[in-house]
Write a protein that holds these residues in place. Structure first.
Motif, short mmCIF file in Angstrom:
data_model
loop_
_atom_site.label_atom_id
_atom_site.label_comp_id
_atom_site.label_asym_id
_atom_site.label_seq_id
_atom_site.Cartn_x
_atom_site.Cartn_y
_atom_site.Cartn_z
N PHE A 205 -22.14 66.13 16.01
CA PHE A 205 -22.72 64.99 15.31
C PHE A 205 -22.57 65.18 13.80
CE2 PHE A 205 -26.09 68.03 16.12
CZ PHE A 205 -26.85 68.07 14.97
N SER A 206 -22.82 64.10 13.07
CA SER A 206 -22.68 64.09 11.61
C SER A 206 -23.98 63.66 10.96
CB SER A 206 -21.55 63.14 11.20
OG SER A 206 -20.32 63.52 11.78
N ARG A 207 -24.03 63.81 9.60
CA ARG A 207 -25.19 63.34 8.81
C ARG A 207 -24.75 62.74 7.48
NH1 ARG A 207 -30.30 66.75 7.99
NH2 ARG A 207 -28.89 68.18 6.91
N ASP A 208 -23.49 62.35 7.36
CA ASP A 208 -22.98 61.78 6.11
C ASP A 208 -23.19 62.72 4.92
OD1 ASP A 208 -22.19 59.57 7.49
OD2 ASP A 208 -23.69 58.21 6.66
N ASP A 209 -22.99 64.03 5.16
CA ASP A 209 -23.19 65.00 4.09
C ASP A 209 -22.03 65.98 3.96
OD1 ASP A 209 -23.60 66.38 6.42
OD2 ASP A 209 -25.53 67.27 5.87
N GLY A 210 -20.87 65.61 4.51
CA GLY A 210 -19.71 66.48 4.43
C GLY A 210 -19.77 67.68 5.36
N VAL A 211 -20.62 67.60 6.38
CA VAL A 211 -20.80 68.71 7.33
C VAL A 211 -20.68 68.16 8.76
CG1 VAL A 211 -22.34 70.54 8.15
CG2 VAL A 211 -22.36 69.88 5.74
N LEU A 212 -19.98 68.92 9.61
CA LEU A 212 -19.93 68.60 11.04
C LEU A 212 -20.81 69.60 11.77
CD1 LEU A 212 -18.78 66.94 13.40
CD2 LEU A 212 -16.87 68.58 13.50
N TYR A 213 -21.77 69.08 12.54
CA TYR A 213 -22.75 69.92 13.24
C TYR A 213 -22.44 69.97 14.74
CZ TYR A 213 -25.47 69.17 8.96
OH TYR A 213 -25.89 69.11 7.65
N LYS A 214 -23.00 71.02 15.39
CA LYS A 214 -22.84 71.15 16.84
C LYS A 214 -24.04 71.87 17.43
CE LYS A 214 -19.84 74.07 18.86
NZ LYS A 214 -20.43 74.72 20.06
N PHE A 244 -16.60 62.78 7.18
CA PHE A 244 -17.59 61.72 7.11
C PHE A 244 -18.34 61.54 8.43
CE2 PHE A 244 -18.39 56.94 6.57
CZ PHE A 244 -19.53 57.14 5.83
N GLU A 245 -17.78 60.76 9.34
CA GLU A 245 -18.50 60.38 10.58
C GLU A 245 -17.53 60.35 11.76
OE1 GLU A 245 -20.01 56.47 9.82
OE2 GLU A 245 -21.57 57.14 8.43
N ALA A 246 -18.08 59.84 12.89
CA ALA A 246 -17.27 59.45 14.06
C ALA A 246 -16.44 60.58 14.64
CB ALA A 246 -16.37 58.26 13.71
N ALA A 247 -17.04 61.77 14.81
CA ALA A 247 -16.32 62.89 15.42
C ALA A 247 -16.01 62.58 16.89
CB ALA A 247 -17.13 64.17 15.31
N ASN A 248 -14.76 62.84 17.28
CA ASN A 248 -14.33 62.75 18.68
C ASN A 248 -13.75 64.11 19.06
OD1 ASN A 248 -12.85 59.48 19.21
ND2 ASN A 248 -14.25 60.04 17.59
N VAL A 249 -13.99 64.58 20.27
CA VAL A 249 -13.38 65.83 20.75
C VAL A 249 -12.90 65.60 22.17
CG1 VAL A 249 -13.65 68.32 20.98
CG2 VAL A 249 -15.11 67.07 19.38
N TYR A 250 -11.68 66.08 22.48
CA TYR A 250 -11.07 65.88 23.79
C TYR A 250 -10.38 67.14 24.27
CZ TYR A 250 -11.55 61.06 22.21
OH TYR A 250 -12.05 59.88 21.72
N LYS A 251 -10.26 67.27 25.59
CA LYS A 251 -9.42 68.30 26.20
C LYS A 251 -8.05 67.69 26.45
CE LYS A 251 -8.38 72.19 28.31
NZ LYS A 251 -6.99 71.88 28.65
N VAL A 252 -6.99 68.37 25.99
CA VAL A 252 -5.63 67.86 26.10
C VAL A 252 -5.04 68.29 27.43
CG1 VAL A 252 -3.35 67.76 25.05
CG2 VAL A 252 -5.38 68.00 23.60
N ASP A 253 -4.72 67.33 28.30
CA ASP A 253 -4.16 67.62 29.63
C ASP A 253 -2.92 68.51 29.53
OD1 ASP A 253 -5.96 66.22 31.22
OD2 ASP A 253 -4.84 64.34 31.09
N GLY A 254 -2.80 69.45 30.48
CA GLY A 254 -1.60 70.28 30.59
C GLY A 254 -1.49 71.34 29.52
#
Length: 365
Positions: A205-214, A244-254
């Motif tokens: 998730f994000s907080r509009d502070d230049g940091v990506l949290y987990k 900024f925002e809108a983090a997406n994370v995916y597993k790449v098939d194969g």
């Protein structure tokens, strides 16, 4: 008389010999034909195996080039824009949940069999349902529970259902995070994103502070998270624009790779938006840059072909079309498509909520 009988006997033996020879020839021919058919089947199977191997051998490019669709989903019922899509392909249909703004933040759901039908599909409001408006939603099926999950913000919570086609079936939302970052003015938690591996589930998730949290929790404890860590931070520009925002994370098939996307924007100003990207072999990182600049983005004005109608400026909050629908969040690297919100013009009410966003699809060239 004896000679005549002897001649008949010789002729009969010759005929029998010819029949035997012909039968052997036919048998040999059939065996050759069967061998040809088997070889053809083997070759066909080998071709199929080669095709599968080629599909499995696809890797992510280091430079992306996209073709943009026309606007596919527009706001209706008095909304200024439609944005923040979450997309699931299930039961031969695309299911889309999205944020709208008609003076306040709300959300809708729609489904369709083909993107050509998207704009004419009914948009069902979440407003007034048990869960209420699910702003910036993320939806996936959590296999161990046999339920669909919706993670949302404002207020923070998850909701579940066994029937994603019924907006009234979603449960009352429940909080999912304890001991998160301290509450600070101007730093709202937003754009929650959950993905699981074989042992744990990870909340970005994000907080509009230049940091990506987990945050991370075991599968047994899902969907409840406790505590947080910093994945990365970037305070260039105005301090938050590069992460900024809108983090997406995916597993790449194969592959053994995960793909991380985060929205950024140019400063000074507030745009245009683009997506940076990183890869890792673990959801715990470390994350290596893939295409992470405005000049070489995952997706942005620099690498999108709009055809003859550039209907939006920049590529903003979106989601990959997944190869599955469960908690692993898999994508097919041989068939990459990204559903995004495009800003089509000036705000219709002078605020950010009035931005006339529409939804489109990028397809990798």
């Amino acid at each position: 008389m004896k000679n005549r009988k002897l001649n008949k006997l010789v002729m009969s033996l010759a005929a029998i010999s010819s029949i035997v020879a012909l039968s052997a020839c036919i048998s040999s021919g059939n065996k050759k034909q069967e061998a040809v058919l088997v070889n053809e089947q083997d070759n066909s199977q080998n071709q199929q195996d080669n095709t599968n191997n080629q599909q499995q051998s696809c890797d992510l490019p280091t430079q992306f080039s996209w073709q943009a669709s026309a606007p596919l989903i527009s706001p209706n019922n008095g909304a200024y824009g439609i944005k923040d899509p979450s997309v699931v392909h299930y039961d031969n249909k695309f299911h889309v949940w999205a944020t709208i703004n008609d003076g306040s933040w709300k959300s809708v759901y729609l489904n369709f069999s083909d993107w050509a039908e998207a704009d004419s599909s009914a948009q069902y409001p979440m407003h007034g349902t048990t869960v209420g408006n699910t702003v910036a939603p993320q939806i996936f099926y959590y296999e161990p529970h046999g339920k669909w999950y919706n993670f949302t913000q404002w207020g923070r919570g998850f909701s579940t259902t066994t029937d994603i086609t019924d907006v009234n079936s979603w449960s009352r939302r429940e909080d999912f995070l304890r001991n998160g970052p301290p509450i600070e003015q101007g730093k709202p938690e937003l754009d929650y994103w959950v993905i699981c591996d074989d042992t744990d589930c990870h909340l970005f998730f994000s907080r509009d502070d230049g940091v990506l949290y987990k945050s991370k929790t075991s599968r047994e404890n899902f969907p409840y998270f406790d505590g947080y860590e910093i994945v990365m931070e970037d305070h260039r520009g105005n301090g938050n624009s590069f992460l900024f925002e809108a983090a997406n994370v995916y597993k790449v098939d194969g592959t053994d790779k995960y793909l991380l996307l985060v929205e950024a924007y140019r400063t000074p100003g507030y745009g245009p938006r683009y997506f940076r990207s990183w890869t890792s072999t673990s959801l715990d990182g470390p994350w290596e840059p893939l295409a992470d600049t405005e000049a070489n983005p995952f997706a942005g004005n620099a690498n999108v072909d709009w055809g003859s109608n550039k209907w939006a400026d920049g590529i903003s909050h979106g989601e990959m079309i997944r190869s599955g629908y469960d908690e692993y969040l898999t994508i097919d690297p041989c068939n990459l498509q990204f559903v995004f919100q495009g800003d089509t013009g000036e705000s219709l009410d002078g605020t950010y909520g009035g931005e006339p966003y529409k939804l489109g699809v990028l397809t990798l060239k």
